[in-house]
Write a protein that holds these residues in place. Sequence first.
Motif, short mmCIF file in Angstrom:
data_model
loop_
_atom_site.label_atom_id
_atom_site.label_comp_id
_atom_site.label_asym_id
_atom_site.label_seq_id
_atom_site.Cartn_x
_atom_site.Cartn_y
_atom_site.Cartn_z
N ALA A 109 -32.32 -0.48 -24.68
CA ALA A 109 -32.38 0.37 -23.84
C ALA A 109 -33.17 1.51 -24.56
O ALA A 109 -32.43 1.92 -25.60
CB ALA A 109 -31.39 0.60 -22.59
N VAL A 110 -34.03 2.49 -24.08
CA VAL A 110 -34.77 3.55 -24.62
C VAL A 110 -34.66 4.58 -23.85
O VAL A 110 -35.78 5.52 -23.60
CB VAL A 110 -35.89 3.10 -25.05
CG1 VAL A 110 -36.03 2.35 -26.27
CG2 VAL A 110 -36.98 2.75 -24.07
N LEU A 142 -36.16 1.25 -18.61
CA LEU A 142 -37.01 0.58 -19.68
C LEU A 142 -36.23 0.10 -20.76
O LEU A 142 -35.30 0.67 -21.30
CB LEU A 142 -37.96 1.40 -20.00
CG LEU A 142 -38.97 1.35 -21.16
CD1 LEU A 142 -39.97 0.19 -20.69
CD2 LEU A 142 -39.65 2.54 -21.52
N VAL A 143 -36.72 -1.17 -21.29
CA VAL A 143 -36.12 -1.65 -22.58
C VAL A 143 -37.35 -2.12 -23.45
O VAL A 143 -38.49 -2.56 -22.75
CB VAL A 143 -35.20 -3.01 -22.35
CG1 VAL A 143 -34.04 -2.45 -21.31
CG2 VAL A 143 -35.79 -4.11 -21.37
N LEU A 174 -42.38 -4.59 -23.57
CA LEU A 174 -41.49 -3.72 -22.61
C LEU A 174 -41.32 -4.51 -21.47
O LEU A 174 -42.02 -5.37 -21.01
CB LEU A 174 -42.45 -2.57 -22.47
CG LEU A 174 -43.13 -1.82 -23.77
CD1 LEU A 174 -43.72 -0.56 -23.28
CD2 LEU A 174 -41.69 -1.26 -24.43
N ALA A 175 -40.13 -4.22 -21.19
CA ALA A 175 -39.62 -4.66 -19.69
C ALA A 175 -38.79 -3.77 -19.23
O ALA A 175 -38.26 -2.71 -19.61
CB ALA A 175 -38.71 -6.27 -19.96
N THR A 176 -38.62 -4.23 -17.79
CA THR A 176 -37.79 -3.06 -17.05
C THR A 176 -36.45 -4.09 -16.24
O THR A 176 -36.67 -5.11 -15.67
CB THR A 176 -38.57 -2.63 -15.75
OG1 THR A 176 -39.59 -1.68 -16.43
CG2 THR A 176 -37.54 -1.91 -14.91
N ILE A 177 -35.25 -3.44 -16.72
CA ILE A 177 -34.22 -4.25 -16.31
C ILE A 177 -33.50 -3.63 -14.97
O ILE A 177 -33.78 -2.55 -14.56
CB ILE A 177 -33.11 -4.51 -17.09
CG1 ILE A 177 -32.59 -3.09 -17.82
CG2 ILE A 177 -33.52 -5.36 -18.50
CD1 ILE A 177 -31.32 -3.15 -18.69
N LYS A 178 -32.81 -4.41 -14.12
CA LYS A 178 -32.44 -4.07 -12.87
C LYS A 178 -31.25 -3.22 -12.76
O LYS A 178 -30.03 -3.75 -12.64
CB LYS A 178 -32.40 -5.35 -11.93
CG LYS A 178 -33.47 -5.85 -11.51
CD LYS A 178 -33.11 -7.05 -10.69
CE LYS A 178 -34.38 -7.72 -10.24
NZ LYS A 178 -34.11 -9.23 -9.20
N ALA A 211 -28.83 -3.10 -29.74
CA ALA A 211 -29.61 -4.31 -29.31
C ALA A 211 -28.67 -5.28 -28.41
O ALA A 211 -27.42 -5.54 -28.86
CB ALA A 211 -30.38 -5.50 -30.29
N MET A 212 -29.32 -6.06 -27.46
CA MET A 212 -28.53 -6.79 -26.73
C MET A 212 -29.40 -7.85 -26.07
O MET A 212 -30.45 -7.94 -26.42
CB MET A 212 -27.96 -6.19 -25.37
CG MET A 212 -29.13 -5.33 -24.50
SD MET A 212 -28.57 -4.60 -23.24
CE MET A 212 -29.99 -4.05 -22.60
N PRO A 213 -28.82 -8.93 -25.81
CA PRO A 213 -29.47 -10.33 -25.48
C PRO A 213 -30.51 -10.12 -24.39
O PRO A 213 -30.18 -9.24 -23.28
CB PRO A 213 -28.58 -11.45 -25.02
CG PRO A 213 -27.27 -10.77 -25.88
CD PRO A 213 -27.18 -9.53 -25.83
N PHE A 214 -31.93 -10.56 -24.20
CA PHE A 214 -32.64 -10.26 -23.28
C PHE A 214 -32.59 -11.33 -22.46
O PHE A 214 -32.73 -12.69 -22.93
CB PHE A 214 -34.19 -10.19 -23.91
CG PHE A 214 -35.08 -9.85 -22.73
CD1 PHE A 214 -35.21 -8.96 -22.11
CD2 PHE A 214 -36.14 -10.89 -22.53
CE1 PHE A 214 -36.20 -8.85 -20.94
CE2 PHE A 214 -37.00 -11.00 -21.79
CZ PHE A 214 -37.06 -9.77 -20.70
#
Length: 338
Positions: A27-28, A15-16, A3-7, A64-67
């Motif tokens: 993203a979820v 959250l992603v 899990l990660a958090t994008i700005k 999905a998108m590039p991380f």
Amino acid sequence: MKLATIKHGGRDGTLVVVSRDLSRCQAVAGIARTLQAALDDWDDVAPQLELVYDMLNGGHARHAMPFDPAMCHSPLPRAYQWADGSAYINHVELVRRARGAELPPEFHTDPLMYQGGSDSFVGPRDDIVAASEDWGIDFEAEVAVVTGDVPMSATPEQCAGAIRLLMLVNDVSLRNLIPAELAKGFGFFQSKPASAFSPVAVTPDELGAAWRDGKLHRALEVELNGQPFGKPDAGVDMTFSFPQLVAHVAKTRELEAGSIIGSGTVSNKQGGLYGSSIANGGVGYCCLAEVRMYETIEGGKPATPFMRFGDRVKIDMRDERGQSIFGAIEQKVAPLAR
């Protein structure tokens, strides 16, 4: 699960779910908008996030998108609690020996712990900002866990079951500010600026056999200005396991979901200055203070400088296939804009 958090989406980000190879994410918001929201309702939310994770890894995720780690906050951009231990007695002993102090025997049975600032963390690719190089800017490479709710006086066994996620940490220290603060007898404050955590937080099951006995048994890799600086095993010489550290924090208080507990600077026992560096066949160090302690013990004074503006540090951990597990923390020291 990763899990990660994008700005994006306010100060707590979005959250992603991230694929195992860290190449894609999704993203979820329909499940949980932020990581804190997911932790607050973990038993219901985690299975839904796992389904997205499986779809990402199978190449079936429709959105999905590039991380990109450069777009990440720390997984929790702010937290209800950040308590950092010092679980590696070798590190503590070196620091004390350098100033001629003995290691009290109780340090082997009662963990050291300080409560850090948690209202604002910096992203894994954000600068380490300081107003002066004279502050003695140092990195500290560590491992941390994120908990669910933990009742007061929970046993280490109970605490083991409350560990939700693991992350890497750069717990920056301003070494030249520490002595005056500790002399007041009230602990760290100004000498501990905002910490940075790895781009990705990982559930314990994702780590396989590397997660055992409440410890993470993988090398923690540190580079300073592009050169190897440390690769100690985070599971070796860890005197207190993470369940023990969490239980220590919970002795007199309950912990809320989203509390972060750190290991302290990872450190392996080695054969002195001339056998401990990577160049001499050792496993190196996870902070500048440690090599400076060896220099002081063996040569009478430190020779290695603290970080200066423009210096860069990278902190990473890889699996048995050489794949980054958490994504790397990569930071540059920068002057405060006046």
